[in-house]
Write a protein that holds these residues in place. Sequence first.
Motif, PDB file in Angstrom:
ATOM      1  N   THR A  30       0.835  -1.206   0.000  1.00 57.30           N
ATOM      2  CA  THR A  30       0.000   0.000   0.000  1.00 57.30           C
ATOM      3  C   THR A  30       0.865   1.249   0.000  1.00 57.30           C
ATOM      4  OG1 THR A  30      -1.821  -1.120   1.109  1.00 57.30           O
ATOM      5  CG2 THR A  30      -1.767   1.274   1.271  1.00 57.30           C
ATOM      6  N   LEU A  31       1.887   1.261   0.844  1.00 59.31           N
ATOM      7  CA  LEU A  31       2.776   2.415   0.906  1.00 59.31           C
ATOM      8  C   LEU A  31       3.555   2.575  -0.398  1.00 59.31           C
ATOM      9  CD1 LEU A  31       4.126   2.029   4.551  1.00 59.31           C
ATOM     10  CD2 LEU A  31       2.480   3.721   3.713  1.00 59.31           C
ATOM     11  N   ALA A  32       4.022   1.470  -0.958  1.00 55.89           N
ATOM     12  CA  ALA A  32       4.764   1.540  -2.226  1.00 55.89           C
ATOM     13  C   ALA A  32       3.849   1.997  -3.360  1.00 55.89           C
ATOM     14  CB  ALA A  32       5.384   0.189  -2.550  1.00 55.89           C
ATOM     15  N   ASP A  33       2.608   1.514  -3.370  1.00 56.69           N
ATOM     16  CA  ASP A  33       1.657   1.912  -4.408  1.00 56.69           C
ATOM     17  C   ASP A  33       1.340   3.402  -4.335  1.00 56.69           C
ATOM     18  OD1 ASP A  33       1.597  -0.648  -5.411  1.00 56.69           O
ATOM     19  OD2 ASP A  33      -0.318  -1.183  -4.463  1.00 56.69           O
ATOM     20  N   LYS A  34       1.419   3.973  -3.132  1.00 56.83           N
ATOM     21  CA  LYS A  34       1.205   5.420  -2.973  1.00 56.83           C
ATOM     22  C   LYS A  34       2.464   6.198  -3.362  1.00 56.83           C
ATOM     23  CE  LYS A  34      -0.013   5.719   1.365  1.00 56.83           C
ATOM     24  NZ  LYS A  34      -0.515   6.184   2.659  1.00 56.83           N
ATOM     25  N   GLN A  35       3.496   5.471  -3.793  1.00 64.06           N
ATOM     26  CA  GLN A  35       4.793   6.039  -4.168  1.00 64.06           C
ATOM     27  C   GLN A  35       5.418   6.841  -3.029  1.00 64.06           C
ATOM     28  OE1 GLN A  35       4.770   7.870  -8.046  1.00 64.06           O
ATOM     29  NE2 GLN A  35       4.088   5.988  -9.002  1.00 64.06           N
ATOM     30  N   PRO A  37       8.099   8.048  -0.832  1.00 65.04           N
ATOM     31  CA  PRO A  37       9.534   8.117  -1.140  1.00 65.04           C
ATOM     32  C   PRO A  37      10.399   7.281  -0.203  1.00 65.04           C
ATOM     33  CG  PRO A  37       8.612  10.318  -0.874  1.00 65.04           C
ATOM     34  CD  PRO A  37       7.545   9.349  -0.515  1.00 65.04           C
ATOM     35  N   VAL A  38      10.082   7.300   1.085  1.00 66.10           N
ATOM     36  CA  VAL A  38      10.845   6.530   2.069  1.00 66.10           C
ATOM     37  C   VAL A  38       9.866   5.848   3.012  1.00 66.10           C
ATOM     38  CG1 VAL A  38      12.549   6.604   3.926  1.00 66.10           C
ATOM     39  CG2 VAL A  38      12.810   8.106   1.949  1.00 66.10           C
ATOM     40  N   MET A  59       9.863  -7.908  -0.977  1.00 70.85           N
ATOM     41  CA  MET A  59       8.847  -7.479  -1.948  1.00 70.85           C
ATOM     42  C   MET A  59       8.489  -6.005  -1.743  1.00 70.85           C
ATOM     43  SD  MET A  59       8.322  -9.761  -4.139  1.00 70.85           S
ATOM     44  CE  MET A  59       6.935  -8.972  -4.922  1.00 70.85           C
ATOM     45  N   GLY A  60       8.418  -5.572  -0.484  1.00 70.49           N
ATOM     46  CA  GLY A  60       8.178  -4.155  -0.208  1.00 70.49           C
ATOM     47  C   GLY A  60       9.294  -3.294  -0.775  1.00 70.49           C
ATOM     48  N   HIS A  61      10.518  -3.761  -0.630  1.00 68.02           N
ATOM     49  CA  HIS A  61      11.675  -3.047  -1.168  1.00 68.02           C
ATOM     50  C   HIS A  61      11.591  -2.960  -2.693  1.00 68.02           C
ATOM     51  CE1 HIS A  61      15.831  -1.978  -2.052  1.00 68.02           C
ATOM     52  NE2 HIS A  61      15.889  -3.050  -2.833  1.00 68.02           N
ATOM     53  N   VAL A  62      11.312  -4.093  -3.335  1.00 72.17           N
ATOM     54  CA  VAL A  62      11.254  -4.134  -4.795  1.00 72.17           C
ATOM     55  C   VAL A  62      10.169  -3.197  -5.317  1.00 72.17           C
ATOM     56  CG1 VAL A  62      10.687  -5.620  -6.769  1.00 72.17           C
ATOM     57  CG2 VAL A  62      12.257  -6.440  -4.992  1.00 72.17           C
ATOM     58  N   HIS A  67       9.634   3.107  -8.086  1.00 77.16           N
ATOM     59  CA  HIS A  67       9.506   4.570  -8.216  1.00 77.16           C
ATOM     60  C   HIS A  67      10.649   5.280  -7.481  1.00 77.16           C
ATOM     61  CE1 HIS A  67       7.359   3.731  -4.439  1.00 77.16           C
ATOM     62  NE2 HIS A  67       7.773   4.920  -4.076  1.00 77.16           N
ATOM     63  N   GLN A  68      11.803   4.624  -7.394  1.00 75.71           N
ATOM     64  CA  GLN A  68      12.997   5.156  -6.751  1.00 75.71           C
ATOM     65  C   GLN A  68      12.788   5.433  -5.260  1.00 75.71           C
ATOM     66  OE1 GLN A  68      12.389   6.155 -10.135  1.00 75.71           O
ATOM     67  NE2 GLN A  68      13.893   4.553 -10.476  1.00 75.71           N
TER      68      GLN A  68
END
Length: 105
Positions: A30-35, A37-38, A59-62, A67-68
């Motif tokens: 969810t956090l990664a999908d929201k892009q 940053p950290v 997987m969370g890291h990947v 999105h960098q």
Amino acid sequence: AEDGIRDVERSRGLGDVYKRQDKLLSALETLADKQTPVIVLDLADVDFVGSAGLSAIIMGHVKSRHHQGQLRLVSPSPHVREVLELTRLTKLFDIYPSVEEAMAS
């Protein structure tokens, strides 16, 4: 937040990541999908992490890297730190002693 760090995923209450890997993976996705940053993952109350928990963290890291973004780990217990070292994931993740330090970097 002004510094671009918007979310801290606290693993408090997870205890054994193996039993709650789906919850962890869902939160990180969810956090990664929201892009975000950290993403700062607080592992202070995690007693055990096995292959399924490590998989969720990786997987969370990947997903974050798409999105960098970054995934930073905080306060792993001695056992969890040992697992991270044995799997050489300490070379992949920055590990911080506190959430505040992870957010300040």
